[in-house]
Write an enzyme that holds these catalytic residues in place. Structure first.
Site, PDB file in Angstrom:
ATOM      1  N   VAL A 148       0.833  -1.201   0.000  1.00 52.43           N
ATOM      2  CA  VAL A 148       0.000   0.000   0.000  1.00 52.43           C
ATOM      3  C   VAL A 148       0.866   1.249   0.000  1.00 52.43           C
ATOM      4  O   VAL A 148       0.631   2.187  -0.769  1.00 52.43           O
ATOM      5  CB  VAL A 148      -0.975   0.002   1.201  1.00 52.43           C
ATOM      6  N   TYR A 149       1.884   1.265   0.853  1.00 51.52           N
ATOM      7  CA  TYR A 149       2.791   2.413   0.897  1.00 51.52           C
ATOM      8  C   TYR A 149       3.419   2.638  -0.475  1.00 51.52           C
ATOM      9  O   TYR A 149       3.438   3.760  -0.986  1.00 51.52           O
ATOM     10  CB  TYR A 149       3.878   2.185   1.949  1.00 51.52           C
ATOM     11  N   SER A 150       3.911   1.562  -1.073  1.00 50.91           N
ATOM     12  CA  SER A 150       4.527   1.653  -2.386  1.00 50.91           C
ATOM     13  C   SER A 150       3.538   2.210  -3.413  1.00 50.91           C
ATOM     14  O   SER A 150       3.882   3.085  -4.219  1.00 50.91           O
ATOM     15  CB  SER A 150       5.031   0.272  -2.807  1.00 50.91           C
ATOM     16  N   THR A 152       1.011   4.178  -2.858  1.00 46.45           N
ATOM     17  CA  THR A 152       0.787   5.606  -2.616  1.00 46.45           C
ATOM     18  C   THR A 152       1.942   6.432  -3.174  1.00 46.45           C
ATOM     19  O   THR A 152       1.733   7.540  -3.662  1.00 46.45           O
ATOM     20  CB  THR A 152       0.584   5.941  -1.118  1.00 46.45           C
TER      21      THR A 152
END
Length: 181
Positions: A148-150, A152
């Site tokens: 998810v971080y990636s 974003t």
């Protein structure tokens, strides 16, 4: 005096960026959800000409209020916007809660977008203004345990590229920095 508005400025990379701009002679805006820490930083020699305040990038009213406070202190000048506020939760997707996932999207995607949107009039009114978005090396290739971080940060990279073209006629340069994981 040149000016810089920095989100997520209370600690970490945001604080390091704020210190660098202050040492270069900029009037720095230290904005964060930890407004108490930003206010405390004003007593440090680096931040004699700084402005500090509350900014929750998940809340448009909070963003608008922070921009107004900054604008009043700088007579409407904004040379550099640093979109630094960010959230990272690592681990397998299925081990993350809905609130952790939403926090990454709300801060890293929506927050960065809405701060840029709110700051545009000040940036446009300042010759040679610049936006620096904190991205990540995880925007180059998807990183396991950071899905998810990636994702974003892929957004931040694409948004940065598009906005740099879109705001070129407004004399606003938009770029991003991609620290390693």
């Amino acid at each position: 005096m040149k000016t810089a508005f920095i989100t997520g400025a209370a600690q970490g990379i945001g604080l390091a960026i704020a210190r660098r701009f202050a040492r270069e002679g900029y009037q720095v805006g230290l904005f964060d959800i930890n407004a108490e820490r930003c206010q405390a930083l004003l007593s440090e020699p680096d931040f004699q000409n700084a402005i500090a305040g509350y900014c929750d990038v998940r809340d448009s009213a909070s963003i608008e209020e922070a921009i107004v406070i900054f604008s009043q202190a700088t007579s409407g000048r904004l040379d550099v916007l640093v979109n630094n506020a960010g959230v990272l939760t690592g681990g397998e997707l299925m081990s993350q809660s809905e609130s952790q996932i939403r926090a990454m999207v709300d801060v890293n995607v929506t927050g960065l977008t809405m701060v840029s949107y709110a700051a545009h009039p000040l940036l446009k009114a300042t010759d040679g203004a610049m936006v620096i978005n904190l991205c990540s090396a995880s925007s180059i290739h998807g990183i396991p345990l950071l899905a998810v971080y990636s994702a974003t940060k892929f957004y931040v990279d694409g948004f940065t590229q598009a906005l740099n073209i879109e705001w070129e006629d407004d004399d606003i340069y938009v770029t991003c920095i991609k620290p390693p994981v």
